[in-house]
Scaffold this motif. Sequence first.
Motif, PDB file in Angstrom:
ATOM      1  N   ASP A 170       0.852  -1.197   0.000  1.00 49.74           N
ATOM      2  CA  ASP A 170       0.000   0.000   0.000  1.00 49.74           C
ATOM      3  C   ASP A 170       0.885   1.243   0.000  1.00 49.74           C
ATOM      4  N   VAL A 171       0.513   2.208  -0.814  1.00 52.04           N
ATOM      5  CA  VAL A 171       1.312   3.439  -0.881  1.00 52.04           C
ATOM      6  C   VAL A 171       0.673   4.484   0.044  1.00 52.04           C
ATOM      7  N   LEU A 172       1.434   4.879   1.055  1.00 48.09           N
ATOM      8  CA  LEU A 172       0.941   5.896   1.998  1.00 48.09           C
ATOM      9  C   LEU A 172       1.261   7.279   1.441  1.00 48.09           C
ATOM     10  N   ARG A 203      -7.110   3.081   3.275  1.00 47.91           N
ATOM     11  CA  ARG A 203      -7.949   2.250   2.391  1.00 47.91           C
ATOM     12  C   ARG A 203      -9.422   2.480   2.645  1.00 47.91           C
ATOM     13  N   PHE A 204      -9.795   2.589   3.920  1.00 48.02           N
ATOM     14  CA  PHE A 204     -11.204   2.798   4.284  1.00 48.02           C
ATOM     15  C   PHE A 204     -11.723   4.073   3.602  1.00 48.02           C
ATOM     16  N   ILE A 206     -13.321   8.462  -1.345  1.00 52.43           N
ATOM     17  CA  ILE A 206     -12.507   9.693  -1.384  1.00 52.43           C
ATOM     18  C   ILE A 206     -11.324   9.439  -2.334  1.00 52.43           C
ATOM     19  N   PRO A 207     -11.180  10.243  -3.402  1.00 51.16           N
ATOM     20  CA  PRO A 207     -10.097   9.987  -4.366  1.00 51.16           C
ATOM     21  C   PRO A 207      -8.717  10.103  -3.713  1.00 51.16           C
ATOM     22  N   THR A 208      -7.767   9.347  -4.277  1.00 51.33           N
ATOM     23  CA  THR A 208      -6.409   9.288  -3.729  1.00 51.33           C
ATOM     24  C   THR A 208      -5.832  10.674  -3.484  1.00 51.33           C
ATOM     25  N   GLU A 209      -5.926  11.546  -4.500  1.00 50.36           N
ATOM     26  CA  GLU A 209      -5.241  12.841  -4.401  1.00 50.36           C
ATOM     27  C   GLU A 209      -5.894  13.777  -3.384  1.00 50.36           C
ATOM     28  N   LYS A 210      -7.053  13.412  -2.874  1.00 50.00           N
ATOM     29  CA  LYS A 210      -7.753  14.284  -1.922  1.00 50.00           C
ATOM     30  C   LYS A 210      -7.427  13.933  -0.468  1.00 50.00           C
TER      31      LYS A 210
END
Length: 498
Positions: A237-239, A279-280, A287-291
Motif C-alpha cells: 500500500d502506498v501511503l 484504504r477505508f 474519497i479519491p487518492t489525491e484528496k
Amino acid sequence: MRSRYDQVMSLSLRRGFLFPSAEIYGGLAGFYDYGHLGAMMKRKWEDLWTDYFLSLDDNYYLIDTTSILPYKGLKASGHVDHFTDVMLTCSKCGESYKAELLLEDLTEKSVEAMTLEEIRTFISTADVSCPECGGKFADPSQFNMMFPVAIGTAGKDKGFLRPETAQGAYLNFKREYEALRRKLPMGLAIIGRAFRNEISPRQGTYRMREFLQAELQIFFNPKTFEDRIPREETANDVLRIATAEGKRKNQIDEVKVSEIVDEGVLPLFFAHHIALVQRFYHKELGIPTEKLRLAELSEEERAFYNKIHYDIEVDLESLGGWREVAGVHYRSDHDLTGHEKGSNERMSVMDGGERIIPHVLELSFGIDRTLWAMLDILYTVGERTVLRLPPRIAPISVGVFPLVNKAGLPEKAREVYRVLRRSFDAFYDDAGSIGRRYARMDEIGTPFCVTIDHQSLESDDVTVRERDSTDQVRISIDDLRTVLNSLLTGVTKFEELK
Ligand code: GAP
C-alpha cells in the motif's frame, strides 16, 4: 456563483441532511442536527465503519458507554490539567478567540506548537487586534474545553461531559479483558457523542461543541503485537505522507508501507493500521487518492497523550484546503497507567508469562467531519447535479417510479415499492416528470432507480437505472430484490448486468 461551502450547506438544508440546532431560536453556535437523510447516511456510515474495523480481528468488539464521566477519571486521564486551548480575549469588547485559529488567519503563521509564553511574546510583536472592534488583546490564557456537570440534586459530585469516547474503553478495560477471556490484542470500539466547549466553533460541522466520534482502542502487548500483524496484507500500500516539515511546504511523499517500516520511520503495527484507515477512506468512502493525505504531527503539535500521531486530512474546497477528519494515535500505556494511579485498581495483566500494562493504538474518526467531507467531495453541481455516494452509504438505496401517472402504472409501481421497502431504504415518487424525479434522486445520492413502464404490465419487468452512468437495464420483477442486493453490496457491478 455560490461558494462551495454554500453549495454543500444549501444541499444539506434543502434536502434534509443537516440543520443548525434550535434554529427557530436563532441557533446555538457549534451544534447541528441531522435531518432525515443525514440521519440515514450517518447510520449507514456507522454500520460500514463497524463492519470494516471490527473485522480486523476476532477479538474486536463494540461497546457503548456513558457520556458523563467522573471528575476523578478525567483528572487521571490528564484532561482536567491538559485538555486546554489557548484563548485570546479582547480587552475592549470581551470577544474570545481560539489563539491558534485567529493568529493563523491574521498573520498566516502557525502558533500550534508555541507555549503560552511564546504566544504572549508573539502577539506583543505582531500587529494584531480584535477583528470585531479593533481592540487590543489581554494576555492569552489556557481554557479547559470540557463541559463541567454537577451531578445529583445538590450537585455535589463533579463530572464532565466526555471530551472523547475513548475514555469509556479504558474505564471498562478490566471488565472486558475478563469477559473476553484474557486475550491481547483486544479491541474496544465506541461510536457516540463527545463534547468540547470549543472557543470558536465555526465552519458548519467542522468545529462543533457536541459531535460524533467512532473510535477503536486496540489494547496490545508491545513485545508481541508486531508478530500478529499480517504484514503482507498492506506491504505494497502506498501511503501519502505529509511530514511535519512537508506540511509547511505542501509536499506529499508517496511511500510504500514496507519501505517506511524498513527505514525505521514507523513501527509496522502503526504503518499497517494507518494503511487500513487510508484504504477505508479511498475504497469504502470513495474519497479519491489525491484528496487525502496522512499528516504527521510533531512532538509539540500532538495531543498530550500521544507518542506517534498522524491525522487523516482531506482536501476540502468548502473549508479552504486540508482538514483533519480522523487520526491514528499510538497512546502507549498513558491511559491505563493513569487510571491505575487514579483509581488504585490494577490495570496490568498477565500476557506471555509476564505482567504488563497494555499499550493502546487508537483509530479515531470524526463522523460529522467525514460525512461533511463526503458531501463536499462527492457532490457535483452542473448540467447534472449528482451526489456520488457509495451505494452502501446513500440514505435512499432505491427510488421507485411509475413512468406516467396513469394506465395502471402507479398501482403496479406501488406494488413493487411495497416489496422493495421490506429489504431496502426505498422511496416512492410519482410527482413531476420522470426526468425531474431522476434528478431529485441523483442530488441526494440514490444509486439506483426502478421505473415501471407500459411494458412492465405485460412482461412483469422494470428498468433499473444507475445514477452515475444513467444507463438502464431491464430486470424481471422476480429477480429485482436479488439484483439490487448484489448491486448495493458491490457483489455485482452494473456493467455486468448489461
Ligand atoms: N480520542 C482521541 C481524540 O479525541 P481528537 O483528534 O481530539 O482525538 C478525534 O479527535 C476526531 O474527532 C478528530 O479527528 C475529528 O475528526 C473529530 N473532532 C474533534 N474535535 C471536533 C469538533 N470540535 N467538532 C467536530 N469533530 C471533532
